[in-house]
Write a protein that holds these residues in place. Structure first.
Motif, PDB file in Angstrom:
ATOM      1  N   ALA A 195       0.844  -1.196   0.000  1.00 43.10           N
ATOM      2  CA  ALA A 195       0.000   0.000   0.000  1.00 43.10           C
ATOM      3  C   ALA A 195       0.880   1.247   0.000  1.00 43.10           C
ATOM      4  O   ALA A 195       1.873   1.318   0.724  1.00 43.10           O
ATOM      5  CB  ALA A 195      -0.915   0.012   1.218  1.00 43.10           C
ATOM      6  N   ASP A 196       0.541   2.224  -0.824  1.00 42.19           N
ATOM      7  CA  ASP A 196       1.324   3.462  -0.883  1.00 42.19           C
ATOM      8  C   ASP A 196       1.101   4.317   0.357  1.00 42.19           C
ATOM      9  O   ASP A 196       2.006   5.017   0.816  1.00 42.19           O
ATOM     10  CB  ASP A 196       0.958   4.254  -2.142  1.00 42.19           C
ATOM     11  CG  ASP A 196       1.330   3.488  -3.405  1.00 42.19           C
ATOM     12  OD1 ASP A 196       2.529   3.278  -3.633  1.00 42.19           O
ATOM     13  OD2 ASP A 196       0.410   3.081  -4.134  1.00 42.19           O
ATOM     14  N   GLU A 197      -0.095   4.257   0.901  1.00 39.25           N
ATOM     15  CA  GLU A 197      -0.396   5.019   2.115  1.00 39.25           C
ATOM     16  C   GLU A 197      -1.513   4.313   2.867  1.00 39.25           C
ATOM     17  O   GLU A 197      -2.411   3.709   2.260  1.00 39.25           O
ATOM     18  CB  GLU A 197      -0.822   6.445   1.770  1.00 39.25           C
ATOM     19  CG  GLU A 197      -0.996   7.338   2.986  1.00 39.25           C
ATOM     20  CD  GLU A 197      -1.273   8.784   2.619  1.00 39.25           C
ATOM     21  OE1 GLU A 197      -1.727   9.537   3.505  1.00 39.25           O
ATOM     22  OE2 GLU A 197      -1.071   9.160   1.444  1.00 39.25           O
ATOM     23  N   THR A 198      -1.446   4.355   4.181  1.00 40.92           N
ATOM     24  CA  THR A 198      -2.507   3.805   5.019  1.00 40.92           C
ATOM     25  C   THR A 198      -3.082   4.913   5.890  1.00 40.92           C
ATOM     26  O   THR A 198      -2.370   5.823   6.288  1.00 40.92           O
ATOM     27  CB  THR A 198      -1.991   2.664   5.906  1.00 40.92           C
ATOM     28  OG1 THR A 198      -0.966   3.159   6.776  1.00 40.92           O
ATOM     29  CG2 THR A 198      -1.418   1.521   5.062  1.00 40.92           C
ATOM     30  N   VAL A 199      -4.364   4.814   6.174  1.00 38.47           N
ATOM     31  CA  VAL A 199      -5.047   5.812   7.001  1.00 38.47           C
ATOM     32  C   VAL A 199      -5.828   5.082   8.079  1.00 38.47           C
ATOM     33  O   VAL A 199      -6.704   4.263   7.777  1.00 38.47           O
ATOM     34  CB  VAL A 199      -6.002   6.682   6.161  1.00 38.47           C
ATOM     35  CG1 VAL A 199      -6.723   7.686   7.062  1.00 38.47           C
ATOM     36  CG2 VAL A 199      -5.242   7.397   5.045  1.00 38.47           C
ATOM     37  N   LYS A 200      -5.505   5.384   9.335  1.00 35.29           N
ATOM     38  CA  LYS A 200      -6.269   4.819  10.436  1.00 35.29           C
ATOM     39  C   LYS A 200      -7.369   5.789  10.823  1.00 35.29           C
ATOM     40  O   LYS A 200      -7.108   6.954  11.100  1.00 35.29           O
ATOM     41  CB  LYS A 200      -5.373   4.535  11.643  1.00 35.29           C
ATOM     42  CG  LYS A 200      -6.125   3.862  12.790  1.00 35.29           C
ATOM     43  CD  LYS A 200      -5.216   3.559  13.974  1.00 35.29           C
ATOM     44  CE  LYS A 200      -6.003   2.897  15.099  1.00 35.29           C
ATOM     45  NZ  LYS A 200      -5.168   2.607  16.282  1.00 35.29           N
TER      46      LYS A 200
END
Length: 232
Positions: free
Chosen positions: A220-225
């Motif tokens: 994944a290029d970016e993760t958001v919690k």
């Protein structure tokens, strides 16, 4: 009861008989039809629906009202084929498509058999699943695996197909940035499928840090919690 058709061996399966209660019990196989194959199961995945049935005896509006064999993500080895089967031979390693459509409704005739309202899907009440020594299944829904693919990977073809279908529906390509809501198993295979379709940037969102770390490790290029706290 429940002879497996293999020299008198008894065919056994994992039966869901109550909340959090599975029993290994005999499972009668139907007679082998001319267009069917008998498959010895070698790998069966555990889907979220199986967990729902185990913990609550229901998944959405599907309710387990009598003992049911669970499991639908599966692969195995062909042990016998019907008299009219030309696509398979004994010993073939196959992944099974778990849904048998009616072939007669407007969706089936229109080529969208996945929308069939009379679908008989493994481990969807009252249809029994595939967590058994052997099952009988239409040969047309048994797909030969390439030599380099393991049977465990073959069992993952069914969940992977969800990601492939989503990528096709969204027309994912080299100019498509993708946002995936949820980093569970289906979210992760959708991420992998979207990348294979050429998506240059994929962002995945979840409430669980561990799942997001797995997503990151898989590319994944970016993760958001996001928070589970909802403020009105």
């Amino acid at each position: 009861m429940g002879k497996g058709g293999d020299g008198g061996e008894e065919n056994m399966a994992a039966w869901l008989v109550g909340i959090n209660t599975l029993k290994i019990q005999p499972f009668n196989l139907p007679p082998l039809g001319p267009h069917e194959a008998r498959i010895r199961m070698k790998a069966v995945g555990i889907c979220g629906s199986d967990v729902h049935y185990l913990k609550a005896m229901r998944c959405a509006h599907f309710i387990v009202k009598e003992p049911m064999v669970i499991g639908h993500e599966c692969a195995g080895v062909v042990e016998e084929v019907g008299s009219e089967v030309k696509s398979l031979v004994v010993g073939d390693r196959v992944a099974l498509e778990p849904g048998i459509s009616c072939g007669r409704c407007k969706h089936c005739k229109g080529g969208r058999y996945n929308l069939c309202v009379d679908m008989k899907f493994f481990a969807t009440p009252p249809v029994h699943g595939s967590l058994a020594n052997q099952v009988v299944h239409p040969a047309d829904l048994c797909f030969k695996l390439p030599d380099e693919l393991s049977l465990e990977e073959g069992a993952m073809c069914e969940p992977l197909s969800v990601g492939v279908h989503a990528s096709r529906r969204a027309n994912v390509g080299p100019e498509t940035n993708v946002l995936i809501m949820g980093a569970g198993p289906i979210g992760l295979v959708t991420m992998l499928a979207a990348r294979a379709f050429g998506a240059p940037r994929i962002v995945i969102v979840d409430v669980d840090e561990h799942r997001l770390s797995v997503a990151k490790s898989l590319g994944a290029d970016e993760t958001v919690k996001v928070s589970t706290n909802i403020q009105v």
